[in-house]
Design a protein around this motif. Sequence first.
Motif, short mmCIF file in Angstrom:
data_model
loop_
_atom_site.label_atom_id
_atom_site.label_comp_id
_atom_site.label_asym_id
_atom_site.label_seq_id
_atom_site.Cartn_x
_atom_site.Cartn_y
_atom_site.Cartn_z
N SER A 1 0.80 -1.22 0.00
CA SER A 1 0.00 0.00 0.00
C SER A 1 0.83 1.28 0.00
O SER A 1 0.39 2.31 -0.51
N LEU A 2 2.03 1.22 0.57
CA LEU A 2 2.77 2.44 0.81
C LEU A 2 3.63 2.90 -0.37
O LEU A 2 3.79 4.10 -0.59
N PHE A 3 4.15 1.95 -1.15
CA PHE A 3 5.13 2.32 -2.18
C PHE A 3 4.57 2.22 -3.59
O PHE A 3 5.23 1.72 -4.51
N ASN A 4 3.33 2.69 -3.78
CA ASN A 4 2.74 2.65 -5.12
C ASN A 4 2.69 4.02 -5.78
O ASN A 4 2.13 4.17 -6.85
N TYR B 1 5.03 9.80 -6.22
CA TYR B 1 6.28 9.22 -6.72
C TYR B 1 7.46 10.16 -6.51
O TYR B 1 8.54 9.72 -6.10
N ALA B 2 7.29 11.44 -6.78
CA ALA B 2 8.40 12.39 -6.66
C ALA B 2 8.88 12.54 -5.22
O ALA B 2 10.02 12.96 -4.99
N MET B 3 8.03 12.20 -4.25
CA MET B 3 8.38 12.37 -2.84
C MET B 3 8.91 11.09 -2.21
O MET B 3 9.28 11.10 -1.03
N LEU B 4 8.95 9.99 -2.95
CA LEU B 4 9.47 8.74 -2.40
C LEU B 4 10.97 8.86 -2.16
O LEU B 4 11.70 9.44 -2.96
N PRO B 5 11.47 8.31 -1.06
CA PRO B 5 12.93 8.29 -0.84
C PRO B 5 13.63 7.55 -1.98
O PRO B 5 13.08 6.60 -2.55
N VAL B 6 14.83 7.99 -2.30
CA VAL B 6 15.55 7.43 -3.45
C VAL B 6 15.72 5.93 -3.30
O VAL B 6 15.62 5.17 -4.29
N PHE B 7 15.98 5.46 -2.07
CA PHE B 7 16.21 4.03 -1.87
C PHE B 7 15.03 3.19 -2.34
O PHE B 7 15.20 2.09 -2.88
N TRP B 8 13.79 3.69 -2.13
CA TRP B 8 12.59 2.95 -2.52
C TRP B 8 12.12 3.31 -3.92
O TRP B 8 11.48 2.51 -4.59
N LYS B 9 12.45 4.50 -4.34
CA LYS B 9 11.89 5.06 -5.58
C LYS B 9 12.26 4.27 -6.82
O LYS B 9 11.44 4.13 -7.74
N TYR B 10 13.47 3.75 -6.87
CA TYR B 10 13.97 3.15 -8.10
C TYR B 10 13.93 1.63 -8.12
O TYR B 10 14.45 1.01 -9.04
N TRP B 11 13.31 1.00 -7.11
CA TRP B 11 13.12 -0.45 -7.20
C TRP B 11 11.81 -0.91 -6.58
O TRP B 11 11.02 -1.59 -7.24
N MET B 12 11.52 -0.50 -5.33
CA MET B 12 10.28 -0.97 -4.72
C MET B 12 9.05 -0.46 -5.45
O MET B 12 8.05 -1.16 -5.57
N ASN C 1 3.12 10.27 -11.58
CA ASN C 1 3.88 9.47 -12.55
C ASN C 1 2.97 8.46 -13.26
O ASN C 1 3.39 7.33 -13.55
N ILE C 2 1.74 8.87 -13.54
CA ILE C 2 0.77 8.01 -14.22
C ILE C 2 0.39 8.68 -15.53
O ILE C 2 0.13 9.89 -15.57
N HIS C 3 0.34 7.89 -16.60
CA HIS C 3 0.01 8.42 -17.92
C HIS C 3 -1.11 7.58 -18.53
O HIS C 3 -1.06 6.35 -18.50
N ALA C 4 -2.12 8.26 -19.07
CA ALA C 4 -3.30 7.58 -19.60
C ALA C 4 -2.95 6.61 -20.72
O ALA C 4 -3.60 5.57 -20.88
N SER C 5 -1.93 6.91 -21.48
CA SER C 5 -1.55 6.06 -22.61
C SER C 5 -0.97 4.72 -22.16
O SER C 5 -0.83 3.81 -22.97
N GLU C 6 -0.65 4.59 -20.87
CA GLU C 6 0.00 3.38 -20.38
C GLU C 6 -0.95 2.47 -19.61
O GLU C 6 -0.52 1.54 -18.93
N LYS C 7 -2.26 2.72 -19.70
CA LYS C 7 -3.19 1.92 -18.88
C LYS C 7 -3.20 0.45 -19.29
O LYS C 7 -3.30 -0.43 -18.44
N TRP C 8 -3.07 0.16 -20.59
CA TRP C 8 -3.06 -1.25 -21.00
C TRP C 8 -1.71 -1.90 -20.69
O TRP C 8 -1.63 -3.10 -20.48
N ARG C 9 -0.66 -1.10 -20.68
CA ARG C 9 0.62 -1.62 -20.21
C ARG C 9 0.51 -2.04 -18.76
O ARG C 9 0.99 -3.12 -18.35
#
Length: 292
Positions: free
Chosen positions: A121-124, A130-141, A222-230
């Motif tokens: 729930s926390l890291f979505n 997304y911009a406020m997530l700590p770097v440690f979690w931002k690029y993998w979790m 960090n959500i884009h409408a064009s990526e919903k099917w992805r």
Amino acid sequence: MLFPYMHIGDSTAPIRIRWTFTNMALWQAREYPSRIYGWFAFTTAQVVAEIPIAIVGAFLYWVIWYWATGLPTESSVSGYVFLMVMLFFLFQASWGQWICAFAPSFTVISNVLPFFFVMFSLFNGVVRPYAMLPVFWKYWMYYVNPSTYWIGGVLAATLTGIPVECTSEETAHFDAPPGQTCRSYAGAFAQSAGGYLLNPGASTDCQYCQYSSGDQYLASLNIHASEKWRDFGIFLIFVFSNYFLVYFFIYTVRVRGWGFGFGYLFGALGRLASAIKKPFSKLFSKKKSEQT
């Protein structure tokens, strides 16, 4: 809009996991030693038995939840959201099954289950953008979290193209300089920033809303409408990977007896959880005794 559904899913997961773990314990103690049926038949029966329940539950929840919240009624949007809701119910069922497949006891499951809930729930990128997530979690979790793609897909389908109408309480308030209106003072800024002024003709208590469309809000997450099917496809992969893990862990842990170090890991986690809960248990016991 979305999190009531997530909490309903969270509240039913322990019940479903207990039922699955009990079935597996009975099979291990009775059917498997007597060779009534093997691990593949048991696993397949467990998987297949959950699918109709998940689909019916998804449909009932979607009917009650979706239309009551005033979301877009177009079939392309409502149908997409129904598919995502159905996938989430299947994900929950299979997720609980593979946890049961390798966990040594239900006590261990009850201790580690909150950890999975928090991480899910926390890291979505929505609870905390997304911009406020700590770097440690931002690029993998963020990217390995299934919730990222489920929430991203549903938000992309339902909020794109929707105009944003701020209330007075949701705006930034400021006063224009003497002799200027809100429009002459901040109109160019509001237009360039993508927001709008609620009272452009006023000269005091100017009210600025930072978003004018749902797509701007989605971009901040960090959500884009064009990526919903992805997002749909990636979440579908997570569902299938859950089912693969059910078969994998039943065979390796329950049949072959491989530990993968889970005994030591969960033992340590269990002791850590008990140590954390111990002071609170003493505190609540003390309060209870004082009340009686």
